[in-house]
Design a protein around this motif. Structure first.
Motif, short mmCIF file in Angstrom:
data_model
loop_
_atom_site.label_atom_id
_atom_site.label_comp_id
_atom_site.label_asym_id
_atom_site.label_seq_id
_atom_site.Cartn_x
_atom_site.Cartn_y
_atom_site.Cartn_z
N ASN A 103 -28.03 6.98 -58.79
CA ASN A 103 -26.67 7.43 -58.54
C ASN A 103 -26.41 7.63 -57.06
N LEU A 104 -27.38 8.14 -56.33
CA LEU A 104 -27.19 8.34 -54.89
C LEU A 104 -26.90 7.03 -54.17
N PHE A 105 -27.54 5.96 -54.61
CA PHE A 105 -27.42 4.68 -53.90
C PHE A 105 -26.36 3.76 -54.47
N VAL A 106 -25.57 4.23 -55.47
CA VAL A 106 -24.48 3.40 -55.97
C VAL A 106 -23.49 3.13 -54.84
N GLY A 107 -23.23 1.87 -54.56
CA GLY A 107 -22.31 1.49 -53.51
C GLY A 107 -22.86 1.57 -52.10
N ALA A 108 -24.12 1.97 -51.96
CA ALA A 108 -24.74 2.08 -50.63
C ALA A 108 -25.76 0.95 -50.43
N ARG A 109 -26.08 0.69 -49.17
CA ARG A 109 -27.08 -0.33 -48.87
C ARG A 109 -28.46 0.19 -49.30
N ARG A 110 -29.17 -0.61 -50.08
CA ARG A 110 -30.48 -0.20 -50.57
C ARG A 110 -31.58 -0.87 -49.77
N PRO A 111 -32.59 -0.11 -49.37
CA PRO A 111 -33.72 -0.73 -48.65
C PRO A 111 -34.47 -1.69 -49.57
N SER A 148 -27.88 20.07 -64.99
CA SER A 148 -26.78 21.02 -65.19
C SER A 148 -25.55 20.55 -64.41
N ALA A 149 -24.41 21.14 -64.75
CA ALA A 149 -23.17 20.80 -64.04
C ALA A 149 -23.30 21.07 -62.55
N ALA A 150 -23.99 22.15 -62.20
CA ALA A 150 -24.15 22.50 -60.78
C ALA A 150 -24.98 21.44 -60.05
N ASN A 151 -26.07 20.98 -60.67
CA ASN A 151 -26.91 19.98 -60.02
C ASN A 151 -26.23 18.62 -59.98
N GLN A 152 -25.39 18.32 -60.97
CA GLN A 152 -24.61 17.09 -60.90
C GLN A 152 -23.64 17.14 -59.73
N GLN A 153 -23.07 18.33 -59.50
CA GLN A 153 -22.19 18.51 -58.35
C GLN A 153 -22.95 18.23 -57.05
N LEU A 154 -24.21 18.68 -56.98
CA LEU A 154 -25.02 18.46 -55.78
C LEU A 154 -25.38 16.99 -55.61
N VAL A 155 -25.50 16.25 -56.73
CA VAL A 155 -25.73 14.81 -56.62
C VAL A 155 -24.55 14.13 -55.93
N GLU A 156 -23.33 14.54 -56.29
CA GLU A 156 -22.14 13.99 -55.63
C GLU A 156 -22.14 14.33 -54.14
N ILE A 157 -22.50 15.57 -53.82
CA ILE A 157 -22.57 15.96 -52.40
C ILE A 157 -23.67 15.17 -51.70
N ARG A 159 -24.72 12.23 -52.43
CA ARG A 159 -24.28 10.85 -52.23
C ARG A 159 -23.41 10.74 -50.98
N ALA A 160 -22.58 11.76 -50.75
CA ALA A 160 -21.75 11.76 -49.54
C ALA A 160 -22.61 11.88 -48.29
N LEU A 161 -23.62 12.76 -48.32
CA LEU A 161 -24.49 12.95 -47.15
C LEU A 161 -25.31 11.71 -46.87
N LEU A 162 -25.69 11.00 -47.94
CA LEU A 162 -26.45 9.76 -47.75
C LEU A 162 -25.66 8.75 -46.93
N ARG A 163 -24.35 8.82 -47.06
CA ARG A 163 -23.47 7.91 -46.32
C ARG A 163 -23.02 8.52 -44.99
N ASN A 164 -23.67 9.62 -44.59
CA ASN A 164 -23.37 10.30 -43.32
C ASN A 164 -21.92 10.76 -43.23
N ALA A 165 -21.41 11.30 -44.33
CA ALA A 165 -20.03 11.80 -44.34
C ALA A 165 -19.87 12.97 -43.39
N GLU A 166 -18.82 12.94 -42.60
CA GLU A 166 -18.48 14.04 -41.70
C GLU A 166 -17.30 14.84 -42.20
N VAL A 167 -16.62 14.31 -43.22
CA VAL A 167 -15.49 14.99 -43.86
C VAL A 167 -15.74 14.97 -45.36
N LEU A 168 -15.75 16.15 -45.96
CA LEU A 168 -16.03 16.28 -47.39
C LEU A 168 -14.83 16.94 -48.05
N ILE A 169 -14.26 16.27 -49.05
CA ILE A 169 -13.13 16.81 -49.80
C ILE A 169 -13.66 17.28 -51.15
#
Length: 517
Positions: A103-111, A148-157, A159-169
């Motif tokens: 899930n973290l690498f969906v849509g991201a460049r994979r090594p 858990s719902a909380a850890n799924q939320q952290l997976v989304e976060i 995924r954003a950090l993996l893409r070096n997001a500087e703005v998080l909505i």
């Protein structure tokens, strides 16, 4: 927050129409590096539309968008991600069958390895680095659906950090979390802010806003009302900006006279859940139920309404002893329960509004096992009109409605059977202040009509404003019972924390006063 922080993104005089509907009108909003900027307003105020413009999902009809001082156009969500902007929606967009790392690498460049295959070792190592940065220890090979719902939320976060997001909505990030899980999320938010990430935080929970935000922008009817540092606002002023009226005007409580006792519970117990719970509720009365999360509030009333079992004790309705074993039996006895978790326990989101309203009463609209659709629609239409459900036609999926209108559908389903005793478990959780006001109006109408209402709520202001008496629970027991005159924030908080228990002071078992006395 220093005033000279770098402005990461800026939206200036943004407008957006959908057909003849104006969703945004000259809205201005900016986000600085290393700040939490709360975006608040009622449902339909334009919050989601504005953030979808920032995330490249919608194209504005007017106005400008700048990133790091450079005016730009985000033509697609992919362009927004490339610009360092990540949207974490309220309904998480994860593949539950896939692992955390996938899930973290969906849509991201994979090594890849030298042979061109995915390098799973590097991917798992990178995933672990991301979660270590979030202060979370998790097995990245586990399926997301097992989290858990909380850890799924952290997976989304993550995924954003993996893409070096500087703005998080973050859109209603705690809607599906427990208080403990929400506290952990707040720690993550504070850490991200300290690392320079700018966070747009959308929530109906005002206490979260004041705990986390540096600045607050209020939208109303698609326009900017105001932007202020959090220190310049309190809850009362923020509500006034959001809805155009004072907090006191949100609560509807007209004078009403209590009648005979409709529900009595004596020494109800369930091992490990609650013990020796006793109380009564009269016609034309609101019994507020307060207490900390885990105090056993919901469990008691699920037992009363036949959803969960009890081991001992007595339940009487209008003086007659009853033992509801199922929700259907409870409904037949005149009991209705509106659950805390409306999306998972109260609604079937893919089914229509009409089907949801009539779901528990289908036999009423059926002949030889076939549902008479015309009668079903007539009944559902009357209930949704009575409760002012807005946002979609009767045949539309209930999942399309706002949180407040979904809650009204759950209420409509409960009221269709014309119950005498109605248990409302967190009835305004996750809805905007305008919808809260409408729900309070409905509750007031019900109690004036002679119904007995049990209002289970974590909102102190809600309990104090609406209740005729307040029962406080602590660790599965009744810790206090207060008349309206005796109920104060200090007394309720003391009882909820276990500092004071029923029987220690005469005030906890007041005489049967007239409502409003």
């Amino acid at each position: 927050m220093p005033g000279d922080q770098v402005v990461r993104v800026a939206l200036r005089e943004v407008s957006k129409r959908f057909g003849g509907v104006v969703a945004l009108s000259d809205v201005t909003f900016d986000l600085r590096a290393g700040e939490v900027h709360a975006l608040v307003g009622e449902n339909g105020a334009g919050k989601s539309t504005l953030m979808k413009v920032l995330a490249g999902i919608h194209q504005p009809d007017g106005g400008s968008l700048s990133i790091d001082g450079v005016e730009t156009r985000l033509a697609t969500p992919h362009a927004a991600v490339a610009a360092g902007i990540a949207l974490i929606p309220q309904e998480l967009e994860l593949f539950e069958e896939l692992s955390v790392v996938e899930n973290l690498f969906v849509g991201a460049r994979r090594p890849r390895t030298r042979s061109g295959l995915f390098d799973w070792g590097k991917m798992r190592a990178r995933a672990r680095e991301v979660f270590e940065a979030l202060g979370v220890d998790t097995d990245v090979r586990r399926p997301v659906g097992a989290l858990s719902a909380a850890n799924q939320q952290l997976v989304e976060i993550g995924r954003a950090l993996l893409r070096n997001a500087e703005v998080l909505i973050m859109d209603e990030p705690t809607a599906a979390l427990t208080d403990r899980e929400a506290d952990r999320l707040f720690t993550v938010v504070a850490d991200l802010r300290s690392r320079g990430v700018g966070i747009v935080y959308i929530s109906h929970r005002l206490r979260e806003i004041f705990a986390l935000a540096d600045r607050i922008t209020v939208l109303r009817d698609g326009a900017t009302v105001d932007t202020r540092p959090v220190g310049e606002l309190d809850e009362a002023e923020l509500v006034r900006l959001m809805v155009g009226r004072s907090m006191q005007e949100l609560f509807t409580r007209s004078s009403h006279q209590a009648g005979g006792t409709l529900l009595e519970v004596e020494e109800l117990s369930m091992a490990g859940r609650f013990e020796d719970v006793s109380f009564s509720v009269r016609a034309g009365e609101i019994l507020g139920v307060s207490g900390l999360i885990g105090a056993g509030r919901s469990e008691v009333f699920k037992a009363v309404c036949g959803i969960e079992p009890s081991q001992s004790g007595e339940i009487r309705i209008a003086g007659a002893a009853v033992t509801p074993r199922t929700p259907a039996q409870a409904q037949a006895l005149g009991l209705a329960y509106v659950p805390e978790e409306r999306r998972s326990e109260g609604l079937i989101l893919k089914m229509s509004i009409a089907d949801n309203v009539t779901l528990s009463r289908l036999r009423t609209f059926s002949t030889w096992g076939l549902v008479k659709r015309s009668d079903q629609r007539t009944a559902a239409g009357a209930m949704t009109e009575r409760l002012t459900v807005r946002g979609a036609r009767l045949d539309a999926p209930v999942g399309r409605l706002s949180g407040g209108n979904q809650q009204k559908v759950v209420l409509a389903k409960a009221l269709l059977g014309e119950p005498r005793v109605i248990v409302l478990d967190e009835p305004t959780r996750g809805v905007d202040v305008g919808a809260k006001s409408e729900i309070y109006r409905i509750v007031d109408e019900l109690v004036r009509a002679g119904n007995a209402i049990v209002l289970v709520s974590s909102e102190m202001a809600e309990v104090l404003a609406m209740s005729d008496r307040v029962m406080v629970m602590h660790e599965g027991r009744v810790a206090g019972l207060f008349s309206r005159a005796e109920a104060t924030p200090e007394r309720l908080a003391a009882a909820a924390s276990g500092a004071q228990h029923a029987g220690e002071a005469p005030a906890h078992r007041p005489r049967q006063t007239e409502v409003g006395e």
